[in-house]
Scaffold this active site. Structure first.
Site, PDB file in Angstrom:
ATOM      1  N   HIS A  19       0.842  -1.206   0.000  1.00 61.75           N
ATOM      2  CA  HIS A  19       0.000   0.000   0.000  1.00 61.75           C
ATOM      3  C   HIS A  19       0.878   1.258   0.000  1.00 61.75           C
ATOM      4  CE1 HIS A  19      -3.169  -2.614   2.233  1.00 61.75           C
ATOM      5  NE2 HIS A  19      -3.619  -2.406   1.011  1.00 61.75           N
ATOM      6  N   LYS A  43     -18.436  -5.876   8.414  1.00 55.99           N
ATOM      7  CA  LYS A  43     -17.218  -6.677   8.525  1.00 55.99           C
ATOM      8  C   LYS A  43     -16.574  -6.411   9.873  1.00 55.99           C
ATOM      9  CE  LYS A  43     -14.937  -7.538   4.078  1.00 55.99           C
ATOM     10  NZ  LYS A  43     -13.794  -7.052   3.287  1.00 55.99           N
ATOM     11  N   ARG A  92      -2.191  -6.173  -8.259  1.00 54.63           N
ATOM     12  CA  ARG A  92      -1.144  -7.170  -8.018  1.00 54.63           C
ATOM     13  C   ARG A  92      -1.286  -8.278  -9.053  1.00 54.63           C
ATOM     14  NH1 ARG A  92      -2.914  -7.937  -2.024  1.00 54.63           N
ATOM     15  NH2 ARG A  92      -4.766  -7.972  -3.301  1.00 54.63           N
ATOM     16  N   SER A 130      -2.974  -7.911   2.868  1.00 58.11           N
ATOM     17  CA  SER A 130      -3.234  -7.787   4.312  1.00 58.11           C
ATOM     18  C   SER A 130      -3.721  -9.117   4.859  1.00 58.11           C
ATOM     19  CB  SER A 130      -4.305  -6.725   4.556  1.00 58.11           C
ATOM     20  OG  SER A 130      -3.880  -5.482   4.069  1.00 58.11           O
TER      21      SER A 130
HETATM   22  O1  PNS Z   1      -8.982  -2.992   0.333  1.00 58.65           O
HETATM   23  P1  PNS Z   1     -10.232  -3.526  -0.300  1.00 58.65           P
HETATM   24  O2  PNS Z   1     -11.023  -4.333   0.704  1.00 58.65           O
HETATM   25  O3  PNS Z   1      -9.972  -4.285  -1.563  1.00 58.65           O
HETATM   26  O4  PNS Z   1     -11.114  -2.227  -0.692  1.00 58.65           O
HETATM   27  C1  PNS Z   1     -12.402  -2.381  -1.252  1.00 58.65           C
HETATM   28  C2  PNS Z   1     -13.128  -1.011  -1.334  1.00 58.65           C
HETATM   29  C3  PNS Z   1     -13.178  -0.357   0.017  1.00 58.65           C
HETATM   30  C4  PNS Z   1     -12.382  -0.124  -2.318  1.00 58.65           C
HETATM   31  C5  PNS Z   1     -14.570  -1.288  -1.872  1.00 58.65           C
HETATM   32  O5  PNS Z   1     -15.156  -2.301  -1.133  1.00 58.65           O
HETATM   33  C6  PNS Z   1     -15.476  -0.067  -1.844  1.00 58.65           C
HETATM   34  O6  PNS Z   1     -15.242   0.894  -2.536  1.00 58.65           O
HETATM   35  N1  PNS Z   1     -16.525  -0.110  -1.012  1.00 58.65           N
HETATM   36  C7  PNS Z   1     -17.456   0.996  -0.839  1.00 58.65           C
HETATM   37  C8  PNS Z   1     -18.854   0.625  -1.290  1.00 58.65           C
HETATM   38  C9  PNS Z   1     -19.052   0.870  -2.759  1.00 58.65           C
HETATM   39  O7  PNS Z   1     -18.899   1.963  -3.250  1.00 58.65           O
HETATM   40  N2  PNS Z   1     -19.398  -0.201  -3.504  1.00 58.65           N
HETATM   41  C10 PNS Z   1     -19.669  -0.112  -4.934  1.00 58.65           C
HETATM   42  C11 PNS Z   1     -18.463  -0.375  -5.792  1.00 58.65           C
HETATM   43  S1  PNS Z   1     -18.017  -2.067  -5.746  1.00 58.65           S
END
Ligand code: PNS
Length: 161
Positions: A19, A43, A92, A130
């Site tokens: 990150h 979560k 990745r 992570s």
């Molecule tokens: O680190 P991660 O868990 O891969 O991040 C995922 C994240 C936070 C970027 C994604 O879950 C997110 O944007 N969630 C917010 C809800 C949202 O906007 N959902 C619609 C798009 S999938």
């Protein structure tokens, strides 16, 4: 020229060197990066939102043009709230691609003004996440070099090593 801010969203449970590398590299492309932690009530993370905010701020102390924040709800709404239209994500291994593609398409459906930009991760962090780091740390595995030293210490504390 207008300053370009990009939102770097994620769970960051916890922040890894992968990150940090993406943040550092994104700062070479954009004028400001907002590291945005999703506060997801569905979560149960290892580190609370406050812990993650604190850990990331500590790791990025002294890095200019970075803001660390939290958001709830839709990412595209948050992006607009922050007066920008750019999401930056790290890519990745191939396995990330489908998930990222899905998210980018959904975000695009939700708001066509918002653009997703991807940076390829450095080869050093190709296979780290992570989740896998937590898994190793949980059983006393040495994860130094994969996460910042302060995060390594917090993981040891959490798992009682
Ligand atoms: O680190 P991660 O868990 O891969 O991040 C995922 C994240 C936070 C970027 C994604 O879950 C997110 O944007 N969630 C917010 C809800 C949202 O906007 N959902 C619609 C798009 S999938």
């Amino acid at each position: 020229m207008k300053a370009r801010t990009a939102i770097y969203p994620g769970t960051f449970d916890p922040i890894t060197n992968g990150h940090v590398s993406i943040i550092t590299r994104a700062l070479k492309v954009f004028d400001k990066i907002v590291v945005a932690i999703l506060n997801n009530p569905n979560k149960v993370p290892l580190f609370t939102l406050e812990e993650r905010l604190h850990m990331i701020r500590h790791v990025l102390k002294g890095v200019r043009h970075v803001e660390v924040d939290a958001f709830e709800g839709l990412l595209v709404d948050y992006v607009i709230e922050k007066n920008t239209n750019i999401i930056v994500r790290g890519l990745r291994a191939l396995s990330d691609f489908e998930y990222e593609f899905q998210m980018a398409l959904m975000n695009r459906k939700l708001n066509r003004e918002v653009q997703s930009v991807f940076l390829m991760t450095d080869y050093k962090w190709f296979y780290t996440s992570s989740t896998i780091i937590k898994e190793a740390a949980r059983f006393g595995g040495d994860v130094s070099g994969l996460v910042p030293a302060s995060v390594c210490a917090r993981l040891k504390e959490k798992f009682g090593f």
